[in-house]
Scaffold this motif. Sequence first.
Motif: not given
Length: 97
Positions: A7-26
């Motif tokens: 979905t557009s929300l999921e695409r935006r989230l994947v685009a924002q979470l570019r690094t393991p650190f960003a994913v862990q923070r989320y």
Amino acid sequence: MRAQGFTSLERRLVAQLRTPFAVQRYLNHLPYNQEPGGRATLRSFRGVVREGCAHCLEAALFAAVALEAHGYPPLVLSFESIDELDHVIFVYRQRGR
């Protein structure tokens, strides 16, 4: 970034979470999935986004989906501790390590 079928929300989230650190923070900002009522869950990336919580396996699968889009091979490791609790992590390589 390969994000077909999202979905557009999921695409935006994947685009924002570019690094393991960003994913862990989320993931750190999400409540832990206590599996209410004793009902075991196995939420996908989409389920974690929809429900807004995750346990370790769900979080590792979420990380694998988000980070694969940015060139990290999806590698999930499951192990059992000496106290017989299962743990699951997403393993990644960065700068050769």
